[in-house]
Design an enzyme around this catalytic site. Structure first.
Site, PDB file in Angstrom:
ATOM      1  CE  LYS A 128      -3.784   6.891   2.568  1.00 48.01           C
ATOM      2  NZ  LYS A 128      -5.208   6.762   2.555  1.00 48.01           N
TER       3      LYS A 128
ATOM      4  CG  HIS B 107      -6.746   8.912  -0.645  1.00 48.06           C
ATOM      5  ND1 HIS B 107      -5.411   8.566  -0.741  1.00 48.06           N
ATOM      6  CD2 HIS B 107      -7.447   7.756  -0.790  1.00 48.06           C
ATOM      7  CE1 HIS B 107      -5.312   7.263  -0.946  1.00 48.06           C
ATOM      8  NE2 HIS B 107      -6.517   6.744  -0.976  1.00 48.06           N
TER       9      HIS B 107
ATOM     10  CE  LYS C 164      -1.291   4.853  -1.665  1.00 44.96           C
ATOM     11  NZ  LYS C 164      -1.960   4.183  -0.534  1.00 44.96           N
TER      12      LYS C 164
ATOM     13  CG  ASP D 237      19.408  10.836  -9.396  1.00 39.22           C
ATOM     14  OD1 ASP D 237      19.348   9.757 -10.022  1.00 39.22           O
ATOM     15  OD2 ASP D 237      19.376  11.942  -9.954  1.00 39.22           O
TER      16      ASP D 237
ATOM     17  CG  HIS E 130      -2.024   0.967   1.198  1.00 41.43           C
ATOM     18  ND1 HIS E 130      -2.095   2.026   2.078  1.00 41.43           N
ATOM     19  CD2 HIS E 130      -3.103   1.092   0.391  1.00 41.43           C
ATOM     20  CE1 HIS E 130      -3.172   2.737   1.841  1.00 41.43           C
ATOM     21  NE2 HIS E 130      -3.808   2.206   0.809  1.00 41.43           N
TER      22      HIS E 130
ATOM     23  CG  ASP F 290       1.415  17.802  22.480  1.00 41.32           C
ATOM     24  OD1 ASP F 290       0.220  18.155  22.582  1.00 41.32           O
ATOM     25  OD2 ASP F 290       1.923  16.904  23.179  1.00 41.32           O
TER      26      ASP F 290
END
Length: 481
Positions: free
Chosen positions: A317, A315, A141, A146, A139, A322
């Site tokens: 996450k 979408h 991404k 380089d 899952h 703090d």
């Protein structure tokens, strides 16, 4: 929707900072890496533009790992850019997820890149010998170009993230980061581990895997590269919920909180921590969206503030706590991300970056609606039209409530309320119906179980044969002069 700035927190003492650093490293399974810069990238267009610019400037290697590659104009633009660099001698490696790309693109989509010299591997394709193996997914991404820059986000290579102006569908809301500095090596190592699990490893002389990039900035961060066998991110999320003193602001696309995490959030809220959860108002997976709503009540009763995004799809996450700690990546707050999938997240310990995350969160809340316990019509939302898949979502949520209530009754793990009596009656009737079917129509139960058992048995036999042949071949090679 404006929000008050969180109260400042006195800086911890040096011994306390050292203890916290060591604790976080052990819990996450990831050391703190100093000397980096982190750029915040908001929404698909900003991420895609940055990715394509980095790919176009690549000189030695491009390492790309993503859950979904959609066979659309955007993905074809990426394919052309990757193919051009591969033809120029850049080492191009792509990992795609079989399940994520199912119905979106096939392996043949990558013929142009392979012809140019690039390599593409598929994570965990369906196998007859592993009936339930498809549950574990890649899952991530992740893009590393380089030894210069690494990108981590929730963004897939799909035009869906750009919206559809012709149909008045706004772009999806998502978050990514561009990382430069020593942490780029950790991102490359994470890709290398994933690549090696699917075949031969990356070349040992690849520049990004030799040495550590020099320090370029002041930011300390951790690269939490989760595998199906590790739980570092789950433990880290639990720890942050336990240690937050003033604020804990969460954004999640597919929140389905399990009991220990919900309890941690509720405990923080009861102790006076400003805990907020921002989730989609309309999900691309309606069943998951309704499962999220099924878990609102214990959070709201504890004082957690829950918001639903009013746009097309949220979408992202992310988390920020703090004003000092922030997380951006691919992991959702659910059991699939915490326990099953390959995920990657960047966990930043930097006040300036956390401040940018807080400001973005406050901006996001201006496009969201707060959910409250008393029934009222939510402003700005049309409830006359049932969303597609709403029936499936309600059924899934009902099943979850039924399972939780019946399980609690049978194990005496909590005191049930009077309102749950109807759910218990429904559970009893469902069990009686299942028993009646099993007694009067046993074949309806026996045949599916027999097919499943036969399939599992055949898969185990095939695996045994494969292992036996491998052992025999290894023994023959050892005996050869």
């Amino acid at each position: 929707m404006a929000t008050a700035a969180p109260a400042s927190i006195p800086p911890p003492s040096a011994p306390l900072r050292a203890l916290a650093r060591e604790t976080f490293s052990r819990v996450a399974g990831a050391p703190l890496l100093g000397g980096n810069t982190v750029e915040l990238l908001i929404d698909g267009r900003a991420n895609f533009d940055a990715w394509l610019a980095a790919i176009g400037a690549a000189r030695t290697s491009i390492l790309l790992e993503n859950y979904i590659f959609d066979d659309d104009a955007l993905a074809r633009e990426f394919r052309r850019a990757l193919s051009e660099r591969a033809a120029a001698g850049v080492h191009v490696c792509v990992v795609r997820d079989w399940f994520g790309c199912l119905g979106a693109s096939t392996d043949h989509f990558w013929g142009e890149l392979r012809a140019a010299g690039g390599e593409v591997r598929t994570y965990n394709p369906f196998r007859f010998t592993s009936p339930f193996g498809w549950v574990t997914r890649d899952h991530r991404k992740l893009l590393v170009v380089d030894a210069e820059v690494g990108f981590v986000s929730g963004v897939c290579v799909s035009g869906r993230w750009l919206g559809n102006a012709a149909r008045r569908v706004p772009p999806w809301r998502d978050t990514g980061v561009a990382v430069r500095g020593p942490a780029v090596r950790a991102l490359a190592d994470a890709f290398a581990d994933s690549w090696a699990s699917l075949g031969e490893g990356l070349p040992a002389d690849l520049p990004v895997l030799n040495g550590v990039p020099p320090a370029v900035g002041p930011v300390d961060l951790r690269v939490v590269a989760k595998l199906p066998t590790t739980t570092g991110l789950y433990r880290l999320d639990q720890l942050v919920a336990a240690l937050a003193q003033r604020t804990l602001w969460l954004t999640d696309a597919y929140f389905v909180g399990i009991a220990p995490y919900v309890q941690a959030l509720a405990a923080a809220a009861r102790d006076g921590v400003d805990v907020r959860l921002l989730v989609p108002g309309t999900s691309d997976v309606p069943a998951v969206g309704t499962l999220s709503r099924a878990g609102y009540r214990p959070l709201l009763e504890a004082g957690v503030r829950v918001y639903e995004w009013n746009g097309s799809m949220l979408h992202a996450k992310t988390a920020v706590a703090d004003g000092r700690w922030a997380r951006v990546g691919s992991s959702n707050l659910n059991i699939a991300s915490w326990l099953e999938n390959c995920e990657i997240d960047v966990v930043v310990e930097d006040e300036a970056f956390a401040g940018r995350m807080q400001a973005q969160y406050e901006e996001d809340l201006r496009g969201a609606t707060e959910i409250v316990l008393h029934a009222r019509r939510r402003a700005g939302q049309d409830r006359k039209r049932r969303p597609q898949g709403a029936g499936t979502g309600r059924s899934a949520a009902g099943a979850l409530r039924l399972a939780n209530t019946v399980g609690a009754a049978m194990t005496n793990r909590r005191v049930l309320g009077a309102a749950e009596g109807t759910i218990l009656l429904g559970g009893a009737l469902l069990l009686l119906g299942g028993a009646a079917v099993a007694l009067y129509f046993p074949r309806l139960i026996a045949w599916p179980l027999a097919v499943l058992a036969l399939w599992s048995a055949l898969s185990l036999i095939l695996r045994y044969v494969t292992l036996a042949r491998s052992a025999k071949a290894a023994a023959s090679s050892r005996r050869a002069p």
